[in-house]
Scaffold this motif. Sequence first.
Motif, short mmCIF file in Angstrom:
data_model
loop_
_atom_site.label_atom_id
_atom_site.label_comp_id
_atom_site.label_asym_id
_atom_site.label_seq_id
_atom_site.Cartn_x
_atom_site.Cartn_y
_atom_site.Cartn_z
N ALA A 28 5.82 -66.17 -17.29
CA ALA A 28 6.16 -65.36 -16.13
C ALA A 28 6.03 -63.87 -16.43
O ALA A 28 5.59 -63.08 -15.59
CB ALA A 28 7.58 -65.68 -15.66
N ILE A 29 6.41 -63.46 -17.63
CA ILE A 29 6.26 -62.06 -18.02
C ILE A 29 4.80 -61.66 -18.02
O ILE A 29 4.41 -60.61 -17.48
CB ILE A 29 6.90 -61.83 -19.42
CG1 ILE A 29 8.41 -61.98 -19.35
CG2 ILE A 29 6.53 -60.44 -19.95
CD1 ILE A 29 9.09 -62.03 -20.70
N VAL A 30 3.96 -62.49 -18.61
CA VAL A 30 2.54 -62.18 -18.69
C VAL A 30 1.91 -62.23 -17.29
O VAL A 30 1.04 -61.41 -16.96
CB VAL A 30 1.82 -63.13 -19.66
CG1 VAL A 30 0.33 -62.87 -19.67
CG2 VAL A 30 2.40 -62.97 -21.06
N ARG A 31 2.35 -63.17 -16.47
CA ARG A 31 1.85 -63.23 -15.09
C ARG A 31 2.18 -61.93 -14.36
O ARG A 31 1.36 -61.40 -13.62
CB ARG A 31 2.45 -64.43 -14.37
CG ARG A 31 2.29 -64.43 -12.86
CD ARG A 31 0.84 -64.48 -12.43
NE ARG A 31 0.24 -65.77 -12.68
CZ ARG A 31 -1.03 -66.05 -12.40
NH1 ARG A 31 -1.83 -65.10 -11.91
NH2 ARG A 31 -1.53 -67.24 -12.66
N ARG A 32 3.39 -61.42 -14.58
CA ARG A 32 3.78 -60.16 -13.95
C ARG A 32 2.86 -59.02 -14.39
O ARG A 32 2.36 -58.24 -13.57
CB ARG A 32 5.23 -59.85 -14.30
CG ARG A 32 5.73 -58.48 -13.89
CD ARG A 32 6.00 -58.41 -12.40
NE ARG A 32 6.66 -57.15 -12.06
CZ ARG A 32 7.00 -56.80 -10.85
NH1 ARG A 32 6.75 -57.62 -9.84
NH2 ARG A 32 7.59 -55.65 -10.61
N LEU A 33 2.61 -58.93 -15.69
CA LEU A 33 1.73 -57.89 -16.21
C LEU A 33 0.31 -58.06 -15.68
O LEU A 33 -0.35 -57.09 -15.30
CB LEU A 33 1.71 -57.92 -17.74
CG LEU A 33 3.02 -57.61 -18.46
CD1 LEU A 33 2.82 -57.72 -19.97
CD2 LEU A 33 3.53 -56.22 -18.11
N ALA A 34 -0.16 -59.31 -15.64
CA ALA A 34 -1.53 -59.58 -15.18
C ALA A 34 -1.68 -59.26 -13.70
O ALA A 34 -2.69 -58.68 -13.29
CB ALA A 34 -1.90 -61.03 -15.46
N ASP A 35 -0.69 -59.64 -12.89
CA ASP A 35 -0.78 -59.39 -11.45
C ASP A 35 -0.90 -57.89 -11.17
O ASP A 35 -1.70 -57.45 -10.35
CB ASP A 35 0.44 -59.95 -10.73
CG ASP A 35 0.38 -61.48 -10.59
OD1 ASP A 35 -0.70 -62.04 -10.81
OD2 ASP A 35 1.42 -62.08 -10.26
N ARG A 36 -0.10 -57.11 -11.86
CA ARG A 36 -0.15 -55.66 -11.65
C ARG A 36 -1.45 -55.09 -12.18
O ARG A 36 -2.04 -54.19 -11.58
CB ARG A 36 1.07 -55.01 -12.32
CG ARG A 36 2.34 -55.32 -11.57
CD ARG A 36 3.61 -54.96 -12.29
NE ARG A 36 3.61 -53.68 -12.96
CZ ARG A 36 4.72 -52.99 -13.22
NH1 ARG A 36 5.88 -53.45 -12.81
NH2 ARG A 36 4.66 -51.85 -13.87
N ALA A 37 -1.92 -55.63 -13.31
CA ALA A 37 -3.19 -55.15 -13.86
C ALA A 37 -4.34 -55.47 -12.92
O ALA A 37 -5.25 -54.66 -12.71
CB ALA A 37 -3.43 -55.76 -15.24
N ILE A 38 -4.33 -56.68 -12.36
CA ILE A 38 -5.39 -57.07 -11.42
C ILE A 38 -5.38 -56.14 -10.22
O ILE A 38 -6.43 -55.68 -9.75
CB ILE A 38 -5.19 -58.54 -10.99
CG1 ILE A 38 -5.48 -59.48 -12.17
CG2 ILE A 38 -6.08 -58.89 -9.80
CD1 ILE A 38 -5.04 -60.90 -11.93
N GLU A 39 -4.20 -55.85 -9.70
CA GLU A 39 -4.09 -54.97 -8.53
C GLU A 39 -4.58 -53.57 -8.86
O GLU A 39 -5.35 -52.96 -8.11
CB GLU A 39 -2.63 -54.92 -8.07
CG GLU A 39 -2.39 -54.02 -6.88
CD GLU A 39 -0.92 -53.95 -6.50
OE1 GLU A 39 -0.58 -53.11 -5.65
OE2 GLU A 39 -0.12 -54.74 -7.05
N ARG A 40 -4.18 -53.04 -10.01
CA ARG A 40 -4.55 -51.67 -10.37
C ARG A 40 -6.02 -51.56 -10.73
O ARG A 40 -6.61 -50.49 -10.60
CB ARG A 40 -3.67 -51.20 -11.52
CG ARG A 40 -2.21 -51.05 -11.13
CD ARG A 40 -1.35 -50.59 -12.29
NE ARG A 40 0.06 -50.53 -11.88
CZ ARG A 40 1.03 -50.13 -12.68
NH1 ARG A 40 0.76 -49.78 -13.93
NH2 ARG A 40 2.28 -50.09 -12.25
N ALA A 41 -6.60 -52.63 -11.21
CA ALA A 41 -8.01 -52.58 -11.59
C ALA A 41 -8.93 -52.85 -10.41
O ALA A 41 -10.15 -52.89 -10.58
CB ALA A 41 -8.29 -53.60 -12.70
N SER A 42 -8.35 -53.02 -9.21
CA SER A 42 -9.14 -53.36 -8.02
C SER A 42 -10.03 -54.56 -8.33
O SER A 42 -11.22 -54.58 -8.06
CB SER A 42 -9.99 -52.17 -7.57
OG SER A 42 -9.16 -51.09 -7.22
N PHE A 43 -9.42 -55.55 -8.93
CA PHE A 43 -10.14 -56.71 -9.47
C PHE A 43 -10.15 -57.83 -8.45
O PHE A 43 -9.11 -58.18 -7.89
CB PHE A 43 -9.44 -57.15 -10.76
CG PHE A 43 -10.14 -58.23 -11.50
CD1 PHE A 43 -11.16 -57.93 -12.36
CD2 PHE A 43 -9.77 -59.55 -11.33
CE1 PHE A 43 -11.80 -58.93 -13.05
CE2 PHE A 43 -10.40 -60.55 -12.02
CZ PHE A 43 -11.42 -60.23 -12.89
#
Length: 486
Positions: free
Chosen positions: A354-369
């Motif tokens: 869940a921690i990594v999912r949180r980091l990944a979700d925000r990274a995906i959003e910020r990277a316009s991925f």
Amino acid sequence: MAALTSIGDEARIAIDTLTGRAAGLVSPSLRLGVTGLSRAGKTVFITALVHNLVHGGRLPLFDAQKSGRISRAYLEHQPDDAVPRFQYEDHVAALVDERIWPDSTRAISELRLTIDYESASGWGRLFSRGRLSLDVVDYPGEWLLDLPLLGKDYADFSRDACDLARLPVRADLSAEWAALAGAADPDAPADEMTARRLAESFAAYLKACKDDERALSTLPPGRFLMPGDLEGSPALTFSPLPELGGERAKPGSLRAMMERRYEAYKTHVVKPFFREHVARLDRQIVLIDAMQALNAGPEAVADLERALTEILACFRQGRGNMLTGLFSRRIDRILIAATKADHIHHESHDRLQAIVRRLADRAIERASFSGAEVEVLAMAAVRATREGTVKQGRDTLPVIIGTPIAGERINGDTFDGETETAIFPGDLPEKAAAAWKDSGGAADAPIRFVRFRPPKLERTAAGLTLSLPHIRLDRALQFLIGDQLA
């Protein structure tokens, strides 16, 4: 990344892709990129993947293996003669025979694993040869973090590097380099010894950021950490300079020398890496050591998220159609895997994920991925521990049992590398699993995990060594290649 490459780069990528597609009509292949920041377990993951497929490992969630449709998996000569081979035999000998962890990835390498299988459908059996060549490409994540440099000129690079160096978590580590850079006159005549001192000091600062105490992740240029055969070359003898104005560099000045070498680094190091390797990938797994960042504190977690954002932004993701797919590859599946799940009890695995999912979700959003299927997983490619319970008064505590590496310490006791022990690893906090607060806040009591030796492999009654044990390697395989074996 297309905007960061030239027309010539794109033409070479298109020719290479078309050639590969033509070869794939006769012998279907899939290129899997394996990356991650140092000590995330790239070498161990590839070794365990090959060992379990070649030796018919226990992979209950990998459909093709579970259903008995894989007849055999075997190593073949890789198609790229100019790329070093991943030394699987040496690495598996280290894990199985010596019970030591193999050396970390220091450069790019490749391995071809061919899988003979039977399609799950009658239609597939009619039109498919039932053979897939999996080309596994291993490369350091630090090199991937160089790709954003393609969109930055020297002044942009200097400004961003100086901003990072001033962060509280880095300021003491960068102090020596910052003093040298601040005292350097960009307009002074170019001087080789000044450039060398600045480059060496900047590299030392980056390396200090990697230490376990800080566990920082965003540390470009990546070759300053892993120079390989470029060590000492002018392309690695440069440094950011602070407070650069918008005016052009004076000919023959220190700034002009730094700019020229920075551009040479992009031209001769970064662009070929992207063109010849990253742009040719079909699938990708990104391995991260989230627990090391959690131990180091909220600044390290924030930096890991920053690095993950930049890594995701580097991929050519999405699904191409039949026409565009002839000339350009797209990564359509990306797995973000939190490694070393065997260092905590299974009750905390969901929280780690869940921690990594949180980091990944925000990274995906910020990277316009967008455009690719992304999954997150907590796993251990090689499981070094097993679980148990111990009684402590009226309480029953969950523990992990394994052989700590020689020199590891717990409560003042130093282990000899031979004695097995049971350890209560603690729990990942529920608060972090629910949502990582923007204000920061790592575990209330950091989990200081112990490093264990690889496991002693079990043997069958006939004396055959079983495959390497794992946690969720089968789920990783199903996501990354399962559809190709359907």
